[in-house]
Scaffold this active site. Structure first.
Site, PDB file in Angstrom:
ATOM      1  N   THR B 155       0.783  -1.368  -0.212  1.00 11.80           N
ATOM      2  CA  THR B 155       0.074   0.138  -0.073  1.00 11.80           C
ATOM      3  C   THR B 155       0.781   1.270  -0.055  1.00 11.80           C
ATOM      4  O   THR B 155       1.462   1.617  -0.984  1.00 11.80           O
ATOM      5  CB  THR B 155      -1.217   0.139   1.208  1.00 11.80           C
ATOM      6  OG1 THR B 155      -0.307  -0.193   2.479  1.00 11.80           O
ATOM      7  CG2 THR B 155      -1.781  -0.906   1.256  1.00 11.80           C
ATOM      8  N   LYS B 181       4.221  -6.703   4.061  1.00 16.50           N
ATOM      9  CA  LYS B 181       4.094  -5.583   3.717  1.00 16.50           C
ATOM     10  C   LYS B 181       3.630  -4.967   4.976  1.00 16.50           C
ATOM     11  O   LYS B 181       3.230  -5.507   5.927  1.00 16.50           O
ATOM     12  CB  LYS B 181       2.854  -5.495   2.431  1.00 16.50           C
ATOM     13  CG  LYS B 181       1.416  -5.738   3.121  1.00 16.50           C
ATOM     14  CD  LYS B 181       0.743  -4.877   3.830  1.00 16.50           C
ATOM     15  CE  LYS B 181       0.780  -3.296   3.272  1.00 16.50           C
ATOM     16  NZ  LYS B 181      -0.098  -2.564   3.997  1.00 16.50           N
ATOM     17  N   THR B 192      -2.984  -3.011   6.773  1.00 15.31           N
ATOM     18  CA  THR B 192      -1.758  -2.773   7.273  1.00 15.31           C
ATOM     19  C   THR B 192      -0.704  -3.628   7.246  1.00 15.31           C
ATOM     20  O   THR B 192      -0.117  -4.043   6.352  1.00 15.31           O
ATOM     21  CB  THR B 192      -1.699  -2.285   8.928  1.00 15.31           C
ATOM     22  OG1 THR B 192      -2.359  -0.978   8.705  1.00 15.31           O
ATOM     23  CG2 THR B 192      -0.461  -2.360   9.907  1.00 15.31           C
ATOM     24  N   GLU B 278       6.471   4.846   7.724  1.00 14.42           N
ATOM     25  CA  GLU B 278       6.202   5.874   6.891  1.00 14.42           C
ATOM     26  C   GLU B 278       7.149   7.078   7.124  1.00 14.42           C
ATOM     27  O   GLU B 278       7.353   7.810   8.278  1.00 14.42           O
ATOM     28  CB  GLU B 278       4.739   6.484   7.291  1.00 14.42           C
ATOM     29  CG  GLU B 278       3.561   5.476   6.400  1.00 14.42           C
ATOM     30  CD  GLU B 278       2.325   5.732   6.851  1.00 14.42           C
ATOM     31  OE1 GLU B 278       1.523   5.508   6.068  1.00 14.42           O
ATOM     32  OE2 GLU B 278       1.921   6.377   7.914  1.00 14.42           O
ATOM     33  N   ASN B 400       0.534  11.657   6.556  1.00  7.71           N
ATOM     34  CA  ASN B 400      -0.664  11.392   7.480  1.00  7.71           C
ATOM     35  C   ASN B 400      -1.395  12.645   7.652  1.00  7.71           C
ATOM     36  O   ASN B 400      -2.616  12.419   8.105  1.00  7.71           O
ATOM     37  CB  ASN B 400      -0.096  10.902   8.914  1.00  7.71           C
ATOM     38  CG  ASN B 400       0.362   9.612   8.737  1.00  7.71           C
ATOM     39  OD1 ASN B 400      -0.395   8.524   8.164  1.00  7.71           O
ATOM     40  ND2 ASN B 400       1.441   9.204   8.989  1.00  7.71           N
ATOM     41  N   THR B 405      -6.962  10.798  -0.137  1.00  5.88           N
ATOM     42  CA  THR B 405      -7.160  10.943  -1.664  1.00  5.88           C
ATOM     43  C   THR B 405      -7.612   9.669  -2.292  1.00  5.88           C
ATOM     44  O   THR B 405      -7.561   8.583  -1.743  1.00  5.88           O
ATOM     45  CB  THR B 405      -6.122  11.521  -2.466  1.00  5.88           C
ATOM     46  OG1 THR B 405      -4.878  10.438  -2.091  1.00  5.88           O
ATOM     47  CG2 THR B 405      -5.846  12.945  -2.101  1.00  5.88           C
TER      48      THR B 405
END
EC number: 2.3.1.35
Lengths: 405, 405
Positions: B155, B181, B192, B278, B400, B405
């Protein structure tokens, strides 16, 4: 002046508002130009209680304050410096904290055990005791000026934090004032959260201790900026009895009113700290209802305001309920997915384990405000709780990723 | 090829390297252009074990996988989609997850209970089942191409994550491969973390279950990006026995070697996830020694890598040991301030409850690398543990705080 109920009124004021208290702040040179040494002084010994950080690395001044309070449970003054936390400073640090206490006591002409000590600032550096000694002399001559104490205790805070309430106890007006500093629950390099509460009420010692502990759990302990606890955290309450009321005990008919006043003071200060969290632009309140019990409600509320993803979503004005679900789902409390309801600014976002239709425009507008409430209903029992935090922004990274200066 | 010991060798490869496994990935249209549907298929039913998220809001595919595994503890395939997590989707979501399982089973001509299902992506949205059905047909014709499965499960990840080890069990070469992942322990809007491990070893079911649980606790459960747990987390291991070894039990002389291989695979994948957190630019490893026991060592290690202030300090290449102390001090584990020693890149920063002199230049240079190890000695006992995380950067906020979107 805000009338809250028959008994309790919010007034302009702070720690020097209750009768018999003065508060001072001076610049002794630990910081470049800002005030860095402050004191609260009572004209009479005050029944006192304190709660301390749970960190394994408790700072020297907290040990000294504990030693003072142990003697008789009364204090007449507290001296506080900013800039240097006097934490992780070994034997010399402890010696310095005692010297700071004894020097101020001697200046006031009182017993050392009537003085508490508190420090906030950089960890691992020793106090410059010459500057502290000179500052203590200055404090002796300084006038009690509104706001000077509150200024002297700040570190990375952007605003001073004070509050004050009046209430009537058995016909006597009593006042409870408070001051605090802290821009996060933890800044181990800027250690950290201090709260000072004064009241002219006469209060029995054990009752005051119990009330402080109970109220700290639902006020100061329910805020989070970055999730941890510093070496220097302390909340101190001093009750000097100058209001002339009958001594308050837990059996006194007005005890609930006094506790309510004390709770309002602590809650105001706690919220001010969360609002002034490093880099924050918004205060976030989480309200949880219908938990198995109050403890579980408080745990979930704190999980929500502590979630980095909820915090960044609020910063980004994104009604991202999935992140709220993530925070609730992760807690150890009793939660049944099918019964959970999540509300934001009056709109229900999630119910029956499914997303609910809501106006993204209204939600975005609500999130653009500076006080955001996230409400959760669990339908597990009758427990309720609240917690406060702030959004997580670029400025938090900026403040904390820049090299120590 | 890295020779680790007589028994275990790291080789290039992944989940399709063990004998009898193939892995595929296709684009079925849930994402705009990237692969979004993948599968691992074994030529023979494989003894399997899984661990699932502890979230109260467990996603539909996890419930279906549990139902499949419950039947006989064997699986022959797992189908995984990205883009949509199928979490918080009520009864329809559960129906869809069963349909996904049954459709793939029928395409393979096997019993539905031999298929596991896994999803990752946005919470609260339903799967487009027409696209999934079309994707299942595509999977039937797709070749087993290296990397296609790993791509299909991503993702917000920036890189694919795979690893592979070979070891000798009673004269037979067996292979353990893994894919994962996850770009954070939690992204409730991008749910997640998934891990898939395949091996051609023959392993007894209960032994495999026990090993997976034990190893997950010290690998996947010891990483943190932002401190929470998603609705879709799952780690699945499939052992198809195609290597022809004698079935491994906990009593088998080579059981420790197999467990070591499984641990290496899980640890590699876990570290890859932390490294790809992230916004992250660095992998942070915390090593704790001398704790009361391993559990306490693991708790403290995870506190350190989970601290926002440690994470921002590492990002800012600031050897701010006070923040490490803050994180240690805050934990519930047994800690005696005077006994704690903190090391960074070989330099001792803190000891005897006092700062130690160290070269700031060397520390800054060390922190400029992309793998940072913080070591802590507690001198309480013989417990040791490790945890992995990443730095906290402006990009974490950017990723974050931007609107969905």
């Amino acid at each position: 002046m805000i009338q809250l109920s028959e008994e309790i009124t919010k007034i302009k004021g702070g720690v020097s508002s209750p009768k018999g208290f003065e508060a001072k702040g001076v610049h002794c040179g630990l910081r470049y130009s800002k005030k860095d040494l402050g004191a609260i002084i009572s004209e009479a010994p005050a029944v006192s209680a304190a709660v301390y950080t749970q960190s394994h690395f408790q700072a020297a001044p907290l040990k000294v304050t504990q030693a003072s309070l142990k003697k008789e449970g009364v204090l007449q003054a507290v001296i506080v410096n900013s800039a240097i936390a006097n934490a992780c400073t070994g034997d010399q640090g402890l010696k310095d904290a005692y010297e700071m206490r004894d020097g101020f006591a001697s200046q006031l002409g009182i017993e050392p055990e009537l003085v508490a000590v508190s420090s906030t600032g950089v960890i691992g550096e020793l106090l410059d005791m010459k500057k502290i000694q000179a500052g203590i002399e200055q404090l002796g001559q300084a006038p009690s000026v509104s706001g000077a104490f509150e200024e002297a205790i700040l570190t990375t805070d952007t605003v001073t934090k004070q509050t004050c309430y009046e209430l009537v106890i058995g016909g006597d007006i009593i006042t409870i004032g408070g001051a605090a500093k802290g821009s996060g629950m933890i800044h181990p390099n800027m250690a950290t959260m201090l709260g000072f509460v004064t009241t002219d009420a006469a209060v029995e010692e054990q009752a005051l201790k119990n009330a402080l502990r109970e109220i700290t759990d639902v006020s100061f302990n329910q805020i989070t900026v970055d999730g941890e606890t510093s070496t220097n955290d302390m909340v101190l309450v001093m009750a000097n009895g100058c209001a002339g009321n009958d001594c308050l005990t837990e059996q006194h008919p007005d005890w609930p009113a006094f506790k309510k006043g004390l709770k309002l003071v602590c809650e105001d200060l706690a919220k001010d700290i969360a609002r002034d969290g490093e880099g924050a632009t918004k205060l976030i309140e989480a309200r949880v209802e219908g938990a198995k019990n109050n403890l579980e409600a408080n745990i979930i509320a704190k999980k929500i305001v502590g979630s980095s993803l909820v915090k960044t979503a609020v910063y980004g004005t994104d009604a991202n309920w999935g992140r709220i679900i993530g925070a609730i789902g992760h807690s150890a409390a009793s939660v049944t997915a099918e019964q959970v309801e999540v509300f934001l600014g009056g709109q229900c976002l999630f119910k029956h384990n499914e997303p609910q239709p809501f106006s993204e425009t209204d939600a975005k507008e609500y999130l653009s405000g500076d006080e955001i409430t996230i409400a959760v209903r669990l339908q597990e029992g009758s427990g309720s709780g609240r917690a406060w935090g702030c959004d997580l922004t670029y400025d938090y990274i900026k403040i904390n990723a820049s090299y120590r200066t």
